[in-house]
Design a protein around this motif. Structure first.
Motif, PDB file in Angstrom:
ATOM      1  N   PHE A 130     -64.734 -59.278 -36.941  1.00 12.39           N
ATOM      2  CA  PHE A 130     -65.741 -59.830 -37.768  1.00 12.39           C
ATOM      3  C   PHE A 130     -65.462 -61.186 -38.185  1.00 12.39           C
ATOM      4  O   PHE A 130     -64.620 -61.562 -38.073  1.00 12.39           O
ATOM      5  CB  PHE A 130     -65.851 -58.964 -39.300  1.00 12.39           C
ATOM      6  N   GLN A 168     -62.523 -53.584 -34.518  1.00 10.17           N
ATOM      7  CA  GLN A 168     -63.562 -54.271 -34.556  1.00 10.17           C
ATOM      8  C   GLN A 168     -63.224 -55.825 -35.116  1.00 10.17           C
ATOM      9  O   GLN A 168     -62.161 -55.899 -36.025  1.00 10.17           O
ATOM     10  CB  GLN A 168     -64.714 -53.936 -35.568  1.00 10.17           C
ATOM     11  N   TRP A 180     -59.214 -52.610 -43.247  1.00 18.48           N
ATOM     12  CA  TRP A 180     -59.189 -54.136 -42.960  1.00 18.48           C
ATOM     13  C   TRP A 180     -57.942 -54.956 -43.158  1.00 18.48           C
ATOM     14  O   TRP A 180     -57.228 -54.636 -43.831  1.00 18.48           O
ATOM     15  CB  TRP A 180     -60.351 -54.714 -44.130  1.00 18.48           C
ATOM     16  N   LEU A 185     -61.881 -61.428 -39.333  1.00 15.97           N
ATOM     17  CA  LEU A 185     -61.347 -60.199 -40.054  1.00 15.97           C
ATOM     18  C   LEU A 185     -61.275 -59.115 -38.791  1.00 15.97           C
ATOM     19  O   LEU A 185     -62.140 -59.149 -37.894  1.00 15.97           O
ATOM     20  CB  LEU A 185     -62.227 -59.975 -41.028  1.00 15.97           C
ATOM     21  N   GLY A 208     -70.022 -69.216 -46.330  1.00 16.31           N
ATOM     22  CA  GLY A 208     -70.968 -68.731 -47.601  1.00 16.31           C
ATOM     23  C   GLY A 208     -70.842 -67.178 -47.944  1.00 16.31           C
ATOM     24  O   GLY A 208     -71.400 -66.846 -49.106  1.00 16.31           O
ATOM     25  N   GLY A 209     -70.179 -66.582 -47.022  1.00 18.78           N
ATOM     26  CA  GLY A 209     -69.845 -65.319 -47.551  1.00 18.78           C
ATOM     27  C   GLY A 209     -70.375 -64.189 -46.556  1.00 18.78           C
ATOM     28  O   GLY A 209     -69.754 -62.891 -46.541  1.00 18.78           O
ATOM     29  N   SER A 210     -71.333 -64.604 -45.805  1.00 13.30           N
ATOM     30  CA  SER A 210     -71.818 -63.375 -44.909  1.00 13.30           C
ATOM     31  C   SER A 210     -71.337 -62.942 -43.902  1.00 13.30           C
ATOM     32  O   SER A 210     -70.173 -63.707 -43.471  1.00 13.30           O
ATOM     33  CB  SER A 210     -73.239 -64.215 -44.296  1.00 13.30           C
ATOM     34  N   LEU A 211     -71.130 -61.722 -43.456  1.00 13.29           N
ATOM     35  CA  LEU A 211     -70.176 -60.949 -42.623  1.00 13.29           C
ATOM     36  C   LEU A 211     -71.163 -60.373 -41.520  1.00 13.29           C
ATOM     37  O   LEU A 211     -71.921 -59.800 -41.499  1.00 13.29           O
ATOM     38  CB  LEU A 211     -69.705 -59.838 -43.628  1.00 13.29           C
ATOM     39  N   SER A 262     -70.413 -58.818 -37.238  1.00  9.96           N
ATOM     40  CA  SER A 262     -69.379 -58.029 -36.389  1.00  9.96           C
ATOM     41  C   SER A 262     -69.655 -59.012 -34.953  1.00  9.96           C
ATOM     42  O   SER A 262     -70.779 -59.304 -34.544  1.00  9.96           O
ATOM     43  CB  SER A 262     -69.965 -56.831 -36.017  1.00  9.96           C
ATOM     44  N   GLN A 314     -66.661 -64.061 -41.070  1.00  3.25           N
ATOM     45  CA  GLN A 314     -67.175 -64.336 -42.520  1.00  3.25           C
ATOM     46  C   GLN A 314     -67.504 -65.913 -42.557  1.00  3.25           C
ATOM     47  O   GLN A 314     -66.547 -66.593 -42.466  1.00  3.25           O
ATOM     48  CB  GLN A 314     -66.372 -63.616 -43.534  1.00  3.25           C
TER      49      GLN A 314
END
Lengths: 112, 108
Positions: free
Chosen positions: B35, B33, B98, B86, B40-43, B45, B37
Protein backbone atom coordinates in the motif's frame (compact mmCIF):
# COMPACT_ATOMS: atom_id res chain seq x y z
CA UNK A 1 -12.67 0.72 -8.50
CA UNK A 2 -14.37 0.47 -5.12
CA UNK A 3 -15.58 3.71 -3.63
CA UNK A 4 -15.38 4.03 0.14
CA UNK A 5 -16.39 7.23 1.84
CA UNK A 6 -16.07 8.24 5.46
CA UNK A 7 -17.62 10.97 7.54
CA UNK A 8 -16.76 13.14 9.25
CA UNK A 9 -13.24 13.73 7.96
CA UNK A 10 -12.23 15.47 11.15
CA UNK A 11 -13.78 15.36 14.60
CA UNK A 12 -12.94 16.93 17.94
CA UNK A 13 -14.67 15.78 21.09
CA UNK A 14 -14.08 15.84 24.82
CA UNK A 15 -13.31 13.00 27.18
CA UNK A 16 -16.51 11.08 27.89
CA UNK A 17 -18.14 12.28 24.70
CA UNK A 18 -20.12 10.21 22.24
CA UNK A 19 -18.76 9.80 18.71
CA UNK A 20 -20.04 7.95 15.67
CA UNK A 21 -17.86 7.46 12.62
CA UNK A 22 -19.61 6.50 9.40
CA UNK A 23 -18.44 4.51 6.43
CA UNK A 24 -20.20 3.72 3.19
CA UNK A 25 -19.02 1.59 0.28
CA UNK A 26 -20.84 1.48 -3.03
CA UNK A 27 -19.40 -1.59 -4.73
CA UNK A 28 -21.42 -4.27 -2.97
CA UNK A 29 -18.44 -5.65 -1.10
CA UNK A 30 -19.17 -8.22 1.57
CA UNK A 31 -16.39 -7.34 4.00
CA UNK A 32 -15.91 -4.03 5.77
CA UNK A 33 -13.26 -3.10 8.30
CA UNK A 34 -12.43 -0.40 10.81
CA UNK A 35 -8.77 0.34 11.55
CA UNK A 36 -6.95 2.86 13.64
CA UNK A 37 -3.51 4.14 12.77
CA UNK A 38 -1.11 5.54 15.32
CA UNK A 39 2.53 6.48 15.06
CA UNK A 40 4.69 3.50 15.92
CA UNK A 41 1.85 0.99 15.64
CA UNK A 42 0.88 0.95 12.01
CA UNK A 43 -2.72 -0.01 11.24
CA UNK A 44 -4.61 -2.02 13.81
CA UNK A 45 -7.92 -3.72 13.20
CA UNK A 46 -10.73 -2.70 15.53
CA UNK A 47 -13.77 -4.51 14.13
CA UNK A 48 -14.84 -6.03 10.86
CA UNK A 49 -17.95 -7.48 9.30
CA UNK A 50 -18.73 -9.87 6.49
CA UNK A 51 -22.29 -8.79 5.95
CA UNK A 52 -25.25 -6.81 7.20
CA UNK A 53 -25.90 -7.60 10.84
CA UNK A 54 -22.57 -9.40 11.26
CA UNK A 55 -19.79 -8.16 13.52
CA UNK A 56 -16.36 -9.64 14.21
CA UNK A 57 -13.87 -8.48 16.81
CA UNK A 58 -10.47 -7.33 15.66
CA UNK A 59 -7.23 -6.86 17.54
CA UNK A 60 -8.02 -3.68 19.49
CA UNK A 61 -11.79 -3.67 20.12
CA UNK A 62 -11.86 -2.27 23.68
CA UNK A 63 -13.79 0.97 23.91
CA UNK A 64 -15.38 0.56 20.49
CA UNK A 65 -18.66 -0.76 19.23
CA UNK A 66 -19.53 -1.25 15.60
CA UNK A 67 -22.67 -1.89 13.67
CA UNK A 68 -23.23 -2.99 10.06
CA UNK A 69 -26.71 -1.83 9.23
CA UNK A 70 -26.67 -2.62 5.51
CA UNK A 71 -24.20 -4.07 3.08
CA UNK A 72 -23.10 -0.52 2.30
CA UNK A 73 -22.92 1.04 5.77
CA UNK A 74 -20.60 0.31 8.67
CA UNK A 75 -20.47 2.50 11.77
CA UNK A 76 -17.92 2.80 14.55
CA UNK A 77 -19.19 4.02 17.91
CA UNK A 78 -17.17 5.47 20.76
CA UNK A 79 -19.62 5.85 23.63
CA UNK A 80 -17.22 7.23 26.23
CA UNK A 81 -14.35 8.67 24.28
CA UNK A 82 -10.94 8.83 25.91
CA UNK A 83 -7.76 10.68 24.89
CA UNK A 84 -6.18 7.30 24.07
CA UNK A 85 -8.65 7.05 21.20
CA UNK A 86 -7.19 10.06 19.48
CA UNK A 87 -6.13 8.58 16.18
CA UNK A 88 -6.57 8.36 12.44
CA UNK A 89 -9.42 5.96 11.63
CA UNK A 90 -9.76 4.14 8.35
CA UNK A 91 -12.62 2.18 6.95
CA UNK A 92 -11.99 -0.40 4.24
CA UNK A 93 -13.95 -2.88 2.20
CA UNK A 94 -13.21 -6.01 0.20
CA UNK A 95 -15.22 -8.47 -1.79
CA UNK A 96 -13.94 -11.54 -0.04
CA UNK A 97 -12.00 -11.91 3.18
CA UNK A 98 -8.72 -12.46 1.37
CA UNK A 99 -9.23 -9.96 -1.42
CA UNK A 100 -7.69 -6.54 -1.95
CA UNK A 101 -8.95 -4.01 0.56
CA UNK A 102 -10.03 -0.56 -0.59
CA UNK A 103 -9.70 2.25 1.88
CA UNK A 104 -11.67 5.36 2.65
CA UNK A 105 -9.96 8.73 3.10
CA UNK A 106 -9.76 8.44 6.88
CA UNK A 107 -11.18 10.35 9.84
CA UNK A 108 -8.93 12.27 12.20
CA UNK A 109 -10.34 12.12 15.71
CA UNK A 110 -9.05 14.25 18.55
CA UNK A 111 -10.29 13.55 22.06
CA UNK A 112 -9.45 16.37 24.46
CA UNK B 1 1.26 -14.21 16.27
CA UNK B 2 2.26 -13.26 12.80
CA UNK B 3 4.53 -10.28 12.41
CA UNK B 4 5.54 -8.08 9.52
CA UNK B 5 8.78 -6.13 9.51
CA UNK B 6 9.66 -3.52 6.94
CA UNK B 7 13.02 -2.04 6.14
CA UNK B 8 14.39 0.48 5.95
CA UNK B 9 12.17 2.56 8.21
CA UNK B 10 13.03 5.59 6.12
CA UNK B 11 14.79 6.21 2.83
CA UNK B 12 15.92 9.44 1.20
CA UNK B 13 16.77 9.46 -2.50
CA UNK B 14 17.33 11.90 -5.29
CA UNK B 15 14.74 12.05 -8.04
CA UNK B 16 15.55 9.51 -10.72
CA UNK B 17 17.15 6.99 -8.38
CA UNK B 18 15.62 3.59 -7.79
CA UNK B 19 14.12 2.60 -4.46
CA UNK B 20 14.13 -0.87 -2.93
CA UNK B 21 11.80 -1.59 -0.02
CA UNK B 22 11.75 -4.82 1.96
CA UNK B 23 9.05 -6.71 3.82
CA UNK B 24 9.74 -9.78 5.96
CA UNK B 25 7.06 -11.82 7.63
CA UNK B 26 7.10 -14.43 10.33
CA UNK B 27 4.94 -17.14 8.79
CA UNK B 28 3.69 -18.27 5.42
CA UNK B 29 1.33 -15.76 3.88
CA UNK B 30 -1.25 -16.60 1.26
CA UNK B 31 -1.97 -12.94 0.73
CA UNK B 32 0.45 -10.03 0.56
CA UNK B 33 -0.35 -6.48 -0.39
CA UNK B 34 1.68 -3.31 -0.80
CA UNK B 35 0.00 0.00 0.00
CA UNK B 36 0.96 3.62 -0.46
CA UNK B 37 0.02 6.25 2.11
CA UNK B 38 0.32 9.84 0.96
CA UNK B 39 1.73 12.57 3.22
CA UNK B 40 -1.87 13.70 3.62
CA UNK B 41 -2.89 10.28 4.97
CA UNK B 42 -4.85 8.70 2.16
CA UNK B 43 -4.20 4.97 1.65
CA UNK B 44 -4.27 3.12 -1.66
CA UNK B 45 -3.48 -0.43 -2.67
CA UNK B 46 -0.52 -0.71 -5.05
CA UNK B 47 -0.07 -4.41 -5.64
CA UNK B 48 -1.34 -7.72 -4.44
CA UNK B 49 1.51 -10.22 -4.76
CA UNK B 50 1.49 -13.36 -2.61
CA UNK B 51 4.18 -15.03 -4.72
CA UNK B 52 6.38 -14.42 -7.73
CA UNK B 53 6.94 -11.14 -9.50
CA UNK B 54 4.40 -8.52 -10.48
CA UNK B 55 4.81 -5.28 -12.37
CA UNK B 56 2.66 -2.21 -12.57
CA UNK B 57 4.03 0.94 -14.11
CA UNK B 58 7.33 1.75 -12.40
CA UNK B 59 6.64 -0.69 -9.58
CA UNK B 60 7.92 -4.25 -9.37
CA UNK B 61 7.15 -6.54 -6.47
CA UNK B 62 8.94 -9.83 -5.91
CA UNK B 63 7.74 -12.20 -3.22
CA UNK B 64 9.66 -15.34 -2.25
CA UNK B 65 7.12 -17.19 -0.19
CA UNK B 66 9.39 -19.90 1.23
CA UNK B 67 11.85 -17.25 2.40
CA UNK B 68 9.01 -15.13 3.82
CA UNK B 69 10.04 -11.93 2.16
CA UNK B 70 8.78 -9.48 -0.39
CA UNK B 71 10.34 -6.47 -2.02
CA UNK B 72 8.96 -3.43 -3.78
CA UNK B 73 11.16 -1.79 -6.37
CA UNK B 74 10.37 1.70 -7.59
CA UNK B 75 12.27 2.66 -10.70
CA UNK B 76 13.15 6.20 -11.72
CA UNK B 77 11.68 7.71 -8.57
CA UNK B 78 9.74 10.97 -8.71
CA UNK B 79 9.03 13.52 -6.01
CA UNK B 80 5.39 12.46 -6.11
CA UNK B 81 6.46 8.99 -4.94
CA UNK B 82 7.23 10.46 -1.53
CA UNK B 83 5.12 8.97 1.21
CA UNK B 84 4.91 5.85 3.32
CA UNK B 85 4.84 2.35 1.82
CA UNK B 86 3.10 -0.32 3.85
CA UNK B 87 3.25 -4.07 3.51
CA UNK B 88 0.44 -6.26 4.82
CA UNK B 89 -0.02 -10.02 4.88
CA UNK B 90 -3.17 -12.06 5.19
CA UNK B 91 -3.72 -13.95 8.44
CA UNK B 92 -5.45 -17.30 8.62
CA UNK B 93 -8.76 -15.57 9.41
CA UNK B 94 -8.36 -13.23 6.44
CA UNK B 95 -7.37 -10.26 8.56
CA UNK B 96 -4.42 -8.21 7.39
CA UNK B 97 -1.29 -7.97 9.53
CA UNK B 98 0.50 -4.70 8.85
CA UNK B 99 4.10 -3.61 8.90
CA UNK B 100 5.04 -0.19 10.27
CA UNK B 101 6.02 1.10 6.86
CA UNK B 102 8.93 2.67 5.02
CA UNK B 103 8.89 6.43 4.77
CA UNK B 104 10.24 7.41 1.37
CA UNK B 105 11.44 10.93 0.64
CA UNK B 106 12.38 11.81 -2.94
CA UNK B 107 14.33 15.02 -3.26
CA UNK B 108 14.17 17.07 -6.48
Amino acid sequence: EAAVTQSPRNKVTVTGGNVTLSCRQTNSHNYMYWYRQDTGHGLRLIHYSYGAGNLQIGDVPDGYKATRTTQEDFFLLLELASPSQTSLYFCASSDGGGDTQYFGPGTRLLVL
Amino acid sequence: GQQVQQSPSSLVLQEGENAELQCNFSSTATQLQWFYQSPGGSLVSLLSNPSGTKHTGRLTSTTVTKERRSSLHISSSQTTDSGTYLCAIGASNYQLIWGSGTKLIIKP
